[in-house]
Design an enzyme around this catalytic site. Sequence first.
Site, mmCIF file in Angstrom:
data_model
loop_
_atom_site.group_PDB
_atom_site.id
_atom_site.type_symbol
_atom_site.label_atom_id
_atom_site.label_comp_id
_atom_site.label_asym_id
_atom_site.label_seq_id
_atom_site.Cartn_x
_atom_site.Cartn_y
_atom_site.Cartn_z
ATOM 1 N N CYS A 65 22.240 -6.852 49.795
ATOM 2 C CA CYS A 65 21.538 -7.864 50.593
ATOM 3 C C CYS A 65 22.261 -9.205 50.546
ATOM 4 O O CYS A 65 21.751 -10.202 51.066
ATOM 5 C CB CYS A 65 20.090 -8.017 50.117
ATOM 6 N N ASP B 100 21.624 -0.607 44.762
ATOM 7 C CA ASP B 100 21.038 -1.530 45.737
ATOM 8 C C ASP B 100 20.516 -2.724 44.938
ATOM 9 O O ASP B 100 19.314 -2.883 44.748
ATOM 10 C CB ASP B 100 19.913 -0.830 46.508
ATOM 11 N N GLU C 15 14.622 1.802 37.248
ATOM 12 C CA GLU C 15 13.961 0.642 37.851
ATOM 13 C C GLU C 15 13.219 -0.071 36.718
ATOM 14 O O GLU C 15 12.653 0.575 35.835
ATOM 15 C CB GLU C 15 12.991 1.075 38.945
ATOM 16 N N GLU D 237 22.379 -7.373 55.604
ATOM 17 C CA GLU D 237 22.584 -6.319 54.609
ATOM 18 C C GLU D 237 23.875 -5.585 54.985
ATOM 19 O O GLU D 237 24.213 -5.440 56.171
ATOM 20 C CB GLU D 237 21.420 -5.344 54.593
#
EC number: 2.1.1.35
Length: 362
Positions: free
Chosen positions: A320, A295, A235, A354
Amino acid sequence: MSQPFFDPDTYASQLAAKRQRLVELLAPFAAPAPEVFESPHEHYRLRSEFRLWREDGQRHYAMFAPGDKHTPILIDDFPVASRRINQLMPRLKAAWLASEALGFKLFQVEFLTTLSGDALVTLAYHRPLDDAWQAAARALAEELQASIVGRSRGQRLVIGRDHVLETLQVAGRDYRYRQPEGAFSQPNGEVCQKMLGWAFDALGQRDDDLLELYCGNGNFTLPLATRVRKVLATEISKSSVHAALANLDDNGIDNVTLVRLSAEELTQALNEVRPFRRLAGIDLKGFDFGTVFVDPPRAGMDPDTCELTRRFPRILYISCNPETLARNIAQLHDSHRISRCALFDQFPYTHHMEAGVLLERR
């Protein structure tokens, strides 16, 4: 007042339209029929942001239609938002109307709530925040039983906590999450639980390792880590990394190595393009990756990261933006097939949705 974009009577038809759109996007790849996970029809949104609009000598909650920043929709209640937000809205408005310290040059309000009932309110101002504001904010936090964050240029004052505490259940186990103010968290908690449950089931119980890109605050990391031997998670956001580390510790999950790298940087590291000091002491070759979980943001995976995922036998992808999902699948379709797919209605009454796919090597 009611909002023109909220009509529970249209829920079934709008969900059917989204399903058809996803089917059409994935049709070129011979995808199976999608599993469909619907949303509560109202009170589903745990986060809401309002500008304040002055009319008849008072400031009101306001929203704007897309592309129109000049015609406010004045809001008294907001059935899209959680019940907790709807309880807080009139009480907060009464407080800023009654208190010059709270109301003076207040221009924006953000609510962050959880399924477990926690709440944080952010108040944004066009002025410095002083001792009088802090005293009024402490009293307000006590009255609302919520944390308060005050923001102005160069200032961020926290009354209580700078995060909310959420509990989500996956496969019968409760997972506790810290969700920081100002950082991303899933807005629809009920659908988020369904997404976690689907990903948990799609991954299955494994005896190898998981690579996770874009891990955020560890939303998926926590339950997925219980299905594999080890996890390497990445991340780039500092606040999300701090939250993820706290969430791993709070839940007693100790088989995750978390590094602050972008997906593009990790691709370079795995391709041995260049070393990274943030990977010092981490033996990348010591992982036996069987699945990569992604994701990504709305732009999807960049071509190099997409090419990296091709190396893995299984790609578990939450998206998304189904358009960029389809673009990424087109790049991978010659080596991987879609074995499962799902639609998650995170954003009812909008065109947003999504989707999830499990891609397995041919």
